[in-house]
Scaffold this motif. Structure first.
Motif, PDB file in Angstrom:
ATOM      1  N   GLY A 174      37.042  54.323  48.760  1.00  0.00           N
ATOM      2  CA  GLY A 174      37.638  54.378  47.417  1.00  0.00           C
ATOM      3  C   GLY A 174      38.768  53.377  47.226  1.00  0.00           C
ATOM      4  N   HIS A 225      33.937  38.316  50.444  1.00  0.00           N
ATOM      5  CA  HIS A 225      34.116  38.359  48.987  1.00  0.00           C
ATOM      6  C   HIS A 225      32.827  37.784  48.395  1.00  0.00           C
ATOM      7  CE1 HIS A 225      36.692  39.067  45.594  1.00  0.00           C
ATOM      8  NE2 HIS A 225      36.469  37.862  45.116  1.00  0.00           N
ATOM      9  N   TRP A 283      28.691  42.386  39.682  1.00  0.00           N
ATOM     10  CA  TRP A 283      29.025  40.968  39.886  1.00  0.00           C
ATOM     11  C   TRP A 283      29.941  40.754  41.083  1.00  0.00           C
ATOM     12  CZ3 TRP A 283      33.379  37.751  39.281  1.00  0.00           C
ATOM     13  CH2 TRP A 283      34.523  38.338  38.762  1.00  0.00           C
ATOM     14  N   LYS A 284      30.486  41.829  41.642  1.00  0.00           N
ATOM     15  CA  LYS A 284      31.273  41.694  42.874  1.00  0.00           C
ATOM     16  C   LYS A 284      30.339  41.647  44.096  1.00  0.00           C
ATOM     17  CE  LYS A 284      35.447  41.419  41.188  1.00  0.00           C
ATOM     18  NZ  LYS A 284      36.261  40.214  41.368  1.00  0.00           N
ATOM     19  N   VAL A 316      41.508  38.576  46.648  1.00  0.00           N
ATOM     20  CA  VAL A 316      41.058  39.118  47.933  1.00  0.00           C
ATOM     21  C   VAL A 316      40.878  38.004  48.966  1.00  0.00           C
ATOM     22  CG1 VAL A 316      39.080  40.242  49.043  1.00  0.00           C
ATOM     23  CG2 VAL A 316      40.014  41.162  46.911  1.00  0.00           C
ATOM     24  N   ILE A 366      46.136  47.683  51.384  1.00  0.00           N
ATOM     25  CA  ILE A 366      45.178  46.591  51.617  1.00  0.00           C
ATOM     26  C   ILE A 366      45.524  45.756  52.868  1.00  0.00           C
ATOM     27  CG2 ILE A 366      44.199  44.472  50.586  1.00  0.00           C
ATOM     28  CD1 ILE A 366      43.222  47.168  49.317  1.00  0.00           C
ATOM     29  N   GLY A 388      43.350  46.385  38.188  1.00  0.00           N
ATOM     30  CA  GLY A 388      42.469  45.286  38.576  1.00  0.00           C
ATOM     31  C   GLY A 388      43.328  44.148  39.119  1.00  0.00           C
ATOM     32  N   GLY A 389      42.671  43.048  39.504  1.00  0.00           N
ATOM     33  CA  GLY A 389      43.408  41.907  40.031  1.00  0.00           C
ATOM     34  C   GLY A 389      44.420  41.370  39.028  1.00  0.00           C
ATOM     35  N   ALA A 390      44.054  41.358  37.731  1.00  0.00           N
ATOM     36  CA  ALA A 390      44.953  40.814  36.702  1.00  0.00           C
ATOM     37  C   ALA A 390      46.225  41.656  36.624  1.00  0.00           C
ATOM     38  CB  ALA A 390      44.254  40.799  35.343  1.00  0.00           C
ATOM     39  N   PHE A 438      36.646  44.269  49.484  1.00  0.00           N
ATOM     40  CA  PHE A 438      37.851  44.841  48.845  1.00  0.00           C
ATOM     41  C   PHE A 438      37.837  44.583  47.350  1.00  0.00           C
ATOM     42  CE2 PHE A 438      40.348  45.900  52.595  1.00  0.00           C
ATOM     43  CZ  PHE A 438      39.640  45.228  53.576  1.00  0.00           C
ATOM     44  N   SER A 439      36.754  44.977  46.709  1.00  0.00           N
ATOM     45  CA  SER A 439      36.653  44.716  45.274  1.00  0.00           C
ATOM     46  C   SER A 439      36.228  45.984  44.575  1.00  0.00           C
ATOM     47  CB  SER A 439      35.606  43.643  45.001  1.00  0.00           C
ATOM     48  OG  SER A 439      36.010  42.416  45.564  1.00  0.00           O
ATOM     49  N   ARG A 440      36.501  46.013  43.256  1.00  0.00           N
ATOM     50  CA  ARG A 440      35.967  47.157  42.523  1.00  0.00           C
ATOM     51  C   ARG A 440      34.447  47.141  42.642  1.00  0.00           C
ATOM     52  NH1 ARG A 440      35.466  44.351  37.139  1.00  0.00           N
ATOM     53  NH2 ARG A 440      36.930  42.645  37.425  1.00  0.00           N
ATOM     54  N   GLU A 445      34.058  33.327  40.499  1.00  0.00           N
ATOM     55  CA  GLU A 445      35.276  34.148  40.545  1.00  0.00           C
ATOM     56  C   GLU A 445      36.407  33.301  39.954  1.00  0.00           C
ATOM     57  OE1 GLU A 445      37.299  37.314  41.088  1.00  0.00           O
ATOM     58  OE2 GLU A 445      35.398  37.424  42.147  1.00  0.00           O
ATOM     59  N   ARG A 450      42.384  51.905  47.342  1.00  0.00           N
ATOM     60  CA  ARG A 450      43.504  52.072  48.277  1.00  0.00           C
ATOM     61  C   ARG A 450      44.638  51.124  47.912  1.00  0.00           C
ATOM     62  NH1 ARG A 450      42.021  55.246  53.275  1.00  0.00           N
ATOM     63  NH2 ARG A 450      43.647  54.000  54.251  1.00  0.00           N
ATOM     64  N   VAL A 474      35.974  49.065  50.186  1.00  0.00           N
ATOM     65  CA  VAL A 474      37.267  49.493  49.652  1.00  0.00           C
ATOM     66  C   VAL A 474      37.268  49.174  48.152  1.00  0.00           C
ATOM     67  CG1 VAL A 474      39.768  49.306  49.893  1.00  0.00           C
ATOM     68  CG2 VAL A 474      38.289  48.803  51.863  1.00  0.00           C
TER      69      VAL A 474
HETATM   70  N1  UDP Z   1      42.349  46.083  45.506  1.00  0.00           N
HETATM   71  C1  UDP Z   1      43.196  47.158  45.725  1.00  0.00           C
HETATM   72  N2  UDP Z   1      42.640  48.337  46.144  1.00  0.00           N
HETATM   73  C2  UDP Z   1      41.311  48.478  46.332  1.00  0.00           C
HETATM   74  C3  UDP Z   1      40.453  47.367  46.111  1.00  0.00           C
HETATM   75  C4  UDP Z   1      41.022  46.163  45.690  1.00  0.00           C
HETATM   76  O1  UDP Z   1      44.421  47.068  45.561  1.00  0.00           O
HETATM   77  O2  UDP Z   1      40.898  49.554  46.714  1.00  0.00           O
HETATM   78  C5  UDP Z   1      42.968  44.818  45.067  1.00  0.00           C
HETATM   79  C6  UDP Z   1      42.691  43.646  45.978  1.00  0.00           C
HETATM   80  O3  UDP Z   1      43.496  43.738  47.133  1.00  0.00           O
HETATM   81  C7  UDP Z   1      43.022  42.482  45.061  1.00  0.00           C
HETATM   82  C8  UDP Z   1      42.607  43.004  43.680  1.00  0.00           C
HETATM   83  O4  UDP Z   1      42.420  44.420  43.832  1.00  0.00           O
HETATM   84  O5  UDP Z   1      44.409  42.212  45.074  1.00  0.00           O
HETATM   85  C9  UDP Z   1      41.330  42.402  43.165  1.00  0.00           C
HETATM   86  O6  UDP Z   1      41.627  41.107  42.720  1.00  0.00           O
HETATM   87  P1  UDP Z   1      40.536  39.956  42.627  1.00  0.00           P
HETATM   88  O7  UDP Z   1      41.210  38.758  42.048  1.00  0.00           O
HETATM   89  O8  UDP Z   1      39.886  39.739  43.957  1.00  0.00           O
HETATM   90  O9  UDP Z   1      39.434  40.541  41.640  1.00  0.00           O
HETATM   91  P2  UDP Z   1      39.524  41.120  40.121  1.00  0.00           P
HETATM   92  O10 UDP Z   1      39.745  42.592  40.187  1.00  0.00           O
HETATM   93  O11 UDP Z   1      40.669  40.411  39.445  1.00  0.00           O
HETATM   94  O12 UDP Z   1      38.199  40.761  39.523  1.00  0.00           O
END
Ligand code: UDP
Length: 395
Positions: A282, A299, A230-231, A310, A287, A28-30, A224-226, A305, A284, A251
């Motif tokens: 899916g 976003h 909520w995304k 992203v 990015i 995840g982003g963290a 580009f979020s999971r 958020e 990736r 993505v």
């Molecule tokens: N991301 C990724 N591959 C993907 C989709 C997302 O590497 O297929 C990355 C995106 O580039 C970003 C992170 O996941 O760096 C998501 O961070 P964000 O702070 O936007 O959201 P979080 O997941 O922390 O809620």
């Protein structure tokens, strides 16, 4: 391309010895943010994870010392938003806390990168472990965290944390609003390297469009979020329903079992107005190239958020970014100057912003350039590391 492989290695003989602790095994982003910090600290520090998974592989691939101590299932399965289930996790937390005490004997401090990691680390502190920094990367609101989990984390933070490092003002304000001590809060914005984005040429971006089966001139909006309610991917699909020339690139995948939401999204994408226009690729790791293959980065979170990596990534890709005006996003984007902001859950406003961007190419190019300059100046990896080093030096 691996974003983390481009971390600037500033020699820093004074870097503290840190045990970074994270419960998550997926990216995840963290975890992506921690990866950059752990690479910078790999000469003095190491990472402790509660579960096997891709995060371990990414850390090892970057030569970061990492150890996995599998936490009891009762702890891993507890949901942050769950109520009494937190109580069921207590024995597992106690067990994990003892492991953290054992693992932290030779470090100066513990950095907890997630709420579960923090609760275990705070208990470890009570058992004699070194000082604990909670790197809070979540907005502690009822939407994501049950009242019990918030109360527990805040009480432990107030009693046991030496610092609560927050990734935006919004994250810090929510911590204080939930009862957290203001004097614990230390703001350290996330930072990202521009280098992997600068390295992608326009030719490579066009070639990637072709690989994805998309023409060189079609407008593509990238998310580009999971995949998670909520995304707000559903808001994006609603917004482009009546924009027949627009293609959507989704993505990411669901990381925490949001299969029902994915099924709903698939139904929406199969509706006659959208059929054939939504492209699912899916999770990736390329990015920067994918963002450069897009016309717009959207976003669309339905709730505040905490930071929104992203958004900064879209700016570094020199693409116009549309974000929802809540939480940390408003600290990253000035509407009409460095990107566009629209109200959360508002598909009509989002559609209007997409149309504005597509109809005004020169203004859009200027907006994207200002976004890039802003992101590079304000959210660089160098400033992240400087601020992070400084924050840890205070403990
Ligand atoms: N991301 C990724 N591959 C993907 C989709 C997302 O590497 O297929 C990355 C995106 O580039 C970003 C992170 O996941 O760096 C998501 O961070 P964000 O702070 O936007 O959201 P979080 O997941 O922390 O809620």
């Amino acid at each position: 391309m691996n974003l983390a492989s481009n971390v600037v290695q500033t020699p820093s003989p004074t870097r503290r010895r840190v045990l970074f602790v994270d419960h998550a095994a997926v990216m995840g982003g963290a975890e992506l943010s921690l990866l950059d910090l752990a690479i910078a600290y790999r000469d003095t520090s190491r990472v402790l994870l509660f579960d096997q998974g891709p995060f371990r592989e990414r850390l090892e691939g970057a030569n970061v010392p990492v150890q996995v101590i599998a936490a009891p299932a009762s702890l891993l399965s507890v949901k942050a938003s769950g109520g009494l289930s937190a109580l069921k996790a207590m024995p597992g937390l106690g067990w994990m806390a003892r492991r953290i005490v054992e693992q932290s004997r030779d470090v100066d401090l513990i950095h907890a990168n997630s709420q579960k990691a923090f609760v275990a680390a705070a208990l470890a502190r009570l058992m004699g472990a070194p000082p604990v920094v909670w790197h809070l990367r979540d907005i502690l609101t009822a939407g994501h965290f049950s009242a019990m989990n918030r109360r527990l984390a805040i009480a432990l933070a107030n009693a046991q944390a030496s610092q609560v490092m927050v990734n935006s003002q919004a994250t810090g304000e929510a911590f204080v609003a939930a009862g957290g001590r203001p004097n614990l809060v230390h703001l350290v914005y996330n930072g990202l390297s521009a280098q992997p984005f600068d390295a992608v040429s326009e030719e490579q971006a066009i070639a990637l469009r072709q690989e994805l089966g998309l023409g060189a001139d079609v407008p593509i909006i990238g998310s580009f979020s999971r995949l998670s309610y909520w995304k707000g991917q559903h808001v994006l699909l609603e917004a482009v329903r009546s924009l027949p020339e627009v293609q959507v690139l989704l993505v990411g995948k669901s990381l925490f079992g949001e299969d029902e939401y994915v099924a709903q999204l698939q139904d929406l994408a199969a509706s006659p107005e959208l059929a054939g226009r939504v492209h699912w690729i899916g999770f990736r790791t390329d990015i920067p190239a994918l963002m450069k293959a897009c016309s717009i980065v959207a976003h669309t979170s339905t709730e505040p958020e905490p930071f929104g990596r992203v958004i900064v990534e879209g700016q570094l890709a020199q693409r116009p970014v549309i974000a929802t005006a809540a939480g940390g996003a408003v600290e990253l984007v000035e509407d009409g100057v460095t990107g566009r902001l629209v109200p959360p859950k508002d598909a009509i406003a989002l559609r209007q912003a997409i149309q504005d961007i597509l109809e005004h190419p020169q203004q859009t190019a200027d907006l994207a350039q200002r976004g890039y300059d802003h992101a590079k100046a304000t959210f660089s990896l160098e400033s992240l590391l400087t601020n992070f080093d400084h924050a840890l030096s205070l403990i």
